[in-house]
Design a protein around this motif. Structure first.
Motif, PDB file in Angstrom:
ATOM      1  N   TYR A  48     -29.516 123.421 -16.274  1.00 55.45           N
ATOM      2  CA  TYR A  48     -28.806 124.697 -16.181  1.00 55.45           C
ATOM      3  C   TYR A  48     -29.006 125.535 -17.435  1.00 55.45           C
ATOM      4  O   TYR A  48     -28.933 125.029 -18.558  1.00 55.45           O
ATOM      5  CB  TYR A  48     -27.298 124.446 -15.990  1.00 55.45           C
ATOM      6  CG  TYR A  48     -26.982 123.822 -14.656  1.00 55.45           C
ATOM      7  CD1 TYR A  48     -26.531 124.594 -13.591  1.00 55.45           C
ATOM      8  CD2 TYR A  48     -27.180 122.461 -14.431  1.00 55.45           C
ATOM      9  CE1 TYR A  48     -26.262 124.031 -12.356  1.00 55.45           C
ATOM     10  CE2 TYR A  48     -26.924 121.886 -13.193  1.00 55.45           C
ATOM     11  CZ  TYR A  48     -26.464 122.676 -12.161  1.00 55.45           C
ATOM     12  OH  TYR A  48     -26.215 122.120 -10.940  1.00 55.45           O
ATOM     13  N   SER A  49     -29.245 126.838 -17.221  1.00 55.23           N
ATOM     14  CA  SER A  49     -29.270 127.784 -18.331  1.00 55.23           C
ATOM     15  C   SER A  49     -27.841 128.043 -18.782  1.00 55.23           C
ATOM     16  O   SER A  49     -26.876 127.684 -18.096  1.00 55.23           O
ATOM     17  CB  SER A  49     -29.918 129.094 -17.897  1.00 55.23           C
ATOM     18  OG  SER A  49     -29.094 129.741 -16.923  1.00 55.23           O
ATOM     19  N   THR A  50     -27.692 128.696 -19.923  1.00 51.78           N
ATOM     20  CA  THR A  50     -26.353 129.016 -20.420  1.00 51.78           C
ATOM     21  C   THR A  50     -25.565 129.820 -19.395  1.00 51.78           C
ATOM     22  O   THR A  50     -24.382 129.572 -19.162  1.00 51.78           O
ATOM     23  CB  THR A  50     -26.457 129.809 -21.736  1.00 51.78           C
ATOM     24  OG1 THR A  50     -27.160 129.021 -22.701  1.00 51.78           O
ATOM     25  CG2 THR A  50     -25.074 130.143 -22.274  1.00 51.78           C
ATOM     26  N   ALA A  51     -26.225 130.765 -18.735  1.00 52.09           N
ATOM     27  CA  ALA A  51     -25.543 131.620 -17.760  1.00 52.09           C
ATOM     28  C   ALA A  51     -25.101 130.842 -16.527  1.00 52.09           C
ATOM     29  O   ALA A  51     -24.178 131.268 -15.823  1.00 52.09           O
ATOM     30  CB  ALA A  51     -26.454 132.769 -17.350  1.00 52.09           C
ATOM     31  N   ALA A  52     -25.729 129.703 -16.249  1.00 49.58           N
ATOM     32  CA  ALA A  52     -25.439 128.947 -15.024  1.00 49.58           C
ATOM     33  C   ALA A  52     -24.537 127.744 -15.255  1.00 49.58           C
ATOM     34  O   ALA A  52     -24.183 127.047 -14.299  1.00 49.58           O
ATOM     35  CB  ALA A  52     -26.741 128.484 -14.383  1.00 49.58           C
ATOM     36  N   LEU A  53     -24.128 127.468 -16.491  1.00 49.69           N
ATOM     37  CA  LEU A  53     -23.368 126.254 -16.793  1.00 49.69           C
ATOM     38  C   LEU A  53     -22.023 126.182 -16.070  1.00 49.69           C
ATOM     39  O   LEU A  53     -21.583 125.107 -15.664  1.00 49.69           O
ATOM     40  CB  LEU A  53     -23.128 126.145 -18.302  1.00 49.69           C
ATOM     41  CG  LEU A  53     -24.343 125.819 -19.162  1.00 49.69           C
ATOM     42  CD1 LEU A  53     -24.003 125.948 -20.639  1.00 49.69           C
ATOM     43  CD2 LEU A  53     -24.857 124.426 -18.858  1.00 49.69           C
ATOM     44  N   GLN A  54     -21.334 127.310 -15.955  1.00 53.19           N
ATOM     45  CA  GLN A  54     -20.019 127.374 -15.299  1.00 53.19           C
ATOM     46  C   GLN A  54     -19.035 126.370 -15.920  1.00 53.19           C
ATOM     47  O   GLN A  54     -18.440 125.548 -15.217  1.00 53.19           O
ATOM     48  CB  GLN A  54     -20.132 127.155 -13.795  1.00 53.19           C
ATOM     49  CG  GLN A  54     -20.950 128.217 -13.077  1.00 53.19           C
ATOM     50  CD  GLN A  54     -20.817 128.166 -11.575  1.00 53.19           C
ATOM     51  OE1 GLN A  54     -19.712 128.038 -11.044  1.00 53.19           O
ATOM     52  NE2 GLN A  54     -21.939 128.254 -10.880  1.00 53.19           N
ATOM     53  N   LEU A  55     -18.833 126.466 -17.203  1.00 54.00           N
ATOM     54  CA  LEU A  55     -17.888 125.592 -17.904  1.00 54.00           C
ATOM     55  C   LEU A  55     -16.494 126.174 -17.769  1.00 54.00           C
ATOM     56  O   LEU A  55     -15.998 126.882 -18.641  1.00 54.00           O
ATOM     57  CB  LEU A  55     -18.293 125.455 -19.371  1.00 54.00           C
ATOM     58  CG  LEU A  55     -19.679 124.833 -19.619  1.00 54.00           C
ATOM     59  CD1 LEU A  55     -20.029 124.870 -21.086  1.00 54.00           C
ATOM     60  CD2 LEU A  55     -19.713 123.403 -19.089  1.00 54.00           C
ATOM     61  N   SER A  56     -15.835 125.862 -16.664  1.00 53.14           N
ATOM     62  CA  SER A  56     -14.540 126.464 -16.351  1.00 53.14           C
ATOM     63  C   SER A  56     -13.360 125.728 -16.969  1.00 53.14           C
ATOM     64  O   SER A  56     -12.242 126.230 -16.947  1.00 53.14           O
ATOM     65  CB  SER A  56     -14.358 126.521 -14.826  1.00 53.14           C
ATOM     66  OG  SER A  56     -14.457 125.227 -14.262  1.00 53.14           O
ATOM     67  N   MET A  57     -13.599 124.543 -17.513  1.00 52.76           N
ATOM     68  CA  MET A  57     -12.522 123.765 -18.109  1.00 52.76           C
ATOM     69  C   MET A  57     -12.161 124.307 -19.490  1.00 52.76           C
ATOM     70  O   MET A  57     -12.918 125.108 -20.061  1.00 52.76           O
ATOM     71  CB  MET A  57     -12.936 122.291 -18.199  1.00 52.76           C
ATOM     72  CG  MET A  57     -14.039 122.003 -19.205  1.00 52.76           C
ATOM     73  SD  MET A  57     -15.690 122.616 -18.737  1.00 52.76           S
ATOM     74  CE  MET A  57     -16.062 121.544 -17.348  1.00 52.76           C
ATOM     75  N   PRO A  58     -11.002 123.912 -20.063  1.00 53.60           N
ATOM     76  CA  PRO A  58     -10.688 124.312 -21.438  1.00 53.60           C
ATOM     77  C   PRO A  58     -11.803 123.897 -22.392  1.00 53.60           C
ATOM     78  O   PRO A  58     -12.454 122.860 -22.195  1.00 53.60           O
ATOM     79  CB  PRO A  58      -9.390 123.540 -21.735  1.00 53.60           C
ATOM     80  CG  PRO A  58      -8.769 123.307 -20.397  1.00 53.60           C
ATOM     81  CD  PRO A  58      -9.921 123.118 -19.453  1.00 53.60           C
ATOM     82  N   ASP A  59     -12.041 124.698 -23.414  1.00 52.60           N
ATOM     83  CA  ASP A  59     -13.144 124.446 -24.333  1.00 52.60           C
ATOM     84  C   ASP A  59     -13.120 123.029 -24.893  1.00 52.60           C
ATOM     85  O   ASP A  59     -14.164 122.378 -25.021  1.00 52.60           O
ATOM     86  CB  ASP A  59     -13.107 125.446 -25.484  1.00 52.60           C
ATOM     87  CG  ASP A  59     -13.463 126.856 -25.036  1.00 52.60           C
ATOM     88  OD1 ASP A  59     -13.963 127.007 -23.899  1.00 52.60           O
ATOM     89  OD2 ASP A  59     -13.238 127.805 -25.816  1.00 52.60           O
ATOM     90  N   ALA A  60     -11.931 122.540 -25.237  1.00 48.58           N
ATOM     91  CA  ALA A  60     -11.819 121.218 -25.852  1.00 48.58           C
ATOM     92  C   ALA A  60     -12.174 120.090 -24.887  1.00 48.58           C
ATOM     93  O   ALA A  60     -12.406 118.956 -25.307  1.00 48.58           O
ATOM     94  CB  ALA A  60     -10.406 121.009 -26.388  1.00 48.58           C
ATOM     95  N   GLU A  61     -12.224 120.410 -23.579  1.00 46.48           N
ATOM     96  CA  GLU A  61     -12.538 119.388 -22.575  1.00 46.48           C
ATOM     97  C   GLU A  61     -13.956 119.534 -22.017  1.00 46.48           C
ATOM     98  O   GLU A  61     -14.357 118.778 -21.127  1.00 46.48           O
ATOM     99  CB  GLU A  61     -11.533 119.474 -21.422  1.00 46.48           C
ATOM    100  CG  GLU A  61     -10.100 119.210 -21.843  1.00 46.48           C
ATOM    101  CD  GLU A  61      -9.127 119.376 -20.700  1.00 46.48           C
ATOM    102  OE1 GLU A  61      -9.580 119.459 -19.533  1.00 46.48           O
ATOM    103  OE2 GLU A  61      -7.913 119.443 -20.956  1.00 46.48           O
ATOM    104  N   ALA A  62     -14.708 120.488 -22.516  1.00 45.35           N
ATOM    105  CA  ALA A  62     -16.064 120.711 -22.008  1.00 45.35           C
ATOM    106  C   ALA A  62     -16.963 119.528 -22.346  1.00 45.35           C
ATOM    107  O   ALA A  62     -16.825 118.916 -23.404  1.00 45.35           O
ATOM    108  CB  ALA A  62     -16.639 121.992 -22.610  1.00 45.35           C
TER     109      ALA A  62
END
Length: 321
Positions: A48-62
């Protein structure tokens, strides 16, 4: 292997029936015991590219990420560290076949974890790589089918350029002298333009796919499924597994014995599936991790994992982030 008939998405784009591999171009590889072949799309399926990562969780849980592609001296594609360990295990216990629409040059930029694949499929089935080198016999058979069954690349390319509008067209490209694609400003693309293009291409033996900012025009005989079937024959595969997210992956998923698609992508947008295809709820890079987990569950009994593997809990446990 599964051989259902052609399907049509709600967007009126016909999904081609999986095509049988042309006549054999190499002798099968002698193997003892059952052999699982795993043919997986790469972009937006495993990497996945940065634009496609879809990291929807809180930053600390990524999840921690591993970069697997650099382009222009900048990191471009990623998978999670857990996915990297799963892929390493998969590549050591199955015939893992990266299967992509990328050109050979674009594919060779990717540095996947685990041993180098014996086989890879590039240019949507136009090139079958064996130890990193394109098989010349396969190239010849593909070229013959395209000449016999489709309008020429020159005709389709000319139409693409003429029909596009400079207001939203960013680039026009030809890949491996096999198919064409446009890079567009998606927000300015007129509603219905892709559908009209697909209607023009259909009777000429071509299919159209919109993926992110790219609009692909690909000859119908140029399929991932035909190349996968040839690799399965050579490898003596007794089980074929596949995964993908786009219209250009549909024939691959239909041709496999069991397949998965993520909760995002062109197939998800049209709510497309089939009885032997599992639809995942995960999106983005965590979907890639889950696809690898499903591959391992389907292909390797728990007792068959290599002794000392570092991720047995990732394979046998409940889906994680």
């Amino acid at each position: 292997m599964t051989t259902p008939s052609s399907l049509t998405t709600p967007g009126s784009v016909t999904i081609p029936t999986p095509t049988a591999a042309p006549a054999p171009t190499a002798a099968p590889i002698a193997r003892a015991g059952p052999v699982t072949l795993v043919a997986s799309d790469l972009d937006r399926t495993l990497i996945y590219s940065t634009a496609a990562l879809q990291l929807s969780m809180p930053d600390a849980e990524a999840p921690r990420l591993l970069c697997v592609e650099v382009y222009g001296h900048k990191p471009l594609s990623y998978l999670t560290e857990t996915a990297a360990a799963l892929l390493d295990e998969l590549a050591r216990t199955t015939v893992f076949v990266p299967t992509t629409t990328r050109t050979r040059e674009q594919y060779h930029r990717i540095r996947l974890p685990g041993p180098a694949p014996k086989f890879a499929i590039c240019a949507n089935g136009g090139h079958l790589l064996v130890d990193g080198v394109s098989d010349p016999g396969w190239q010849t058979q593909v070229a013959r089918r395209l000449a016999d069954e489709c309008a020429s690349l020159a005709e389709v390319r000319a139409h693409l350029v003429a029909a596009a509008d400079a207001a939203w067209l960013l680039k026009e490209r030809v890949a491996e002298d096999l198919f064409a694609y446009l890079v567009v400003e998606r927000s300015l693309l007129p509603a219905g333009w892709v559908r009209e293009l697909a209607g023009w291409a259909e009777p000429r033996g071509w299919t159209v796919s919109l993926q992110g900012r790219k609009i692909y025009a690909v000859p119908k005989p140029l399929t991932k499924s035909a190349a996968m079937n040839e690799v399965a024959r050579r490898a003596g595969a007794t089980l074929t597994l596949a995964a993908g997210d786009s219209l250009l992956d549909a024939d691959l998923l239909l041709a496999a014995d069991h397949a998965w698609r993520p909760g995002h992508g062109e197939l998800a947008d049209t709510d497309w599936s089939a009885p032997h295809i599992d639809v995942l709820t995960e999106n983005g890079v965590v979907a890639g991790e889950e696809i690898l987990r499903r591959f391992l569950r389907a292909s390797v009994p728990q007792q068959g994992l290599r002794q000392g593997t570092v991720v047995p809990e990732a394979v046998t446990g409940l889906p994680g982030r």
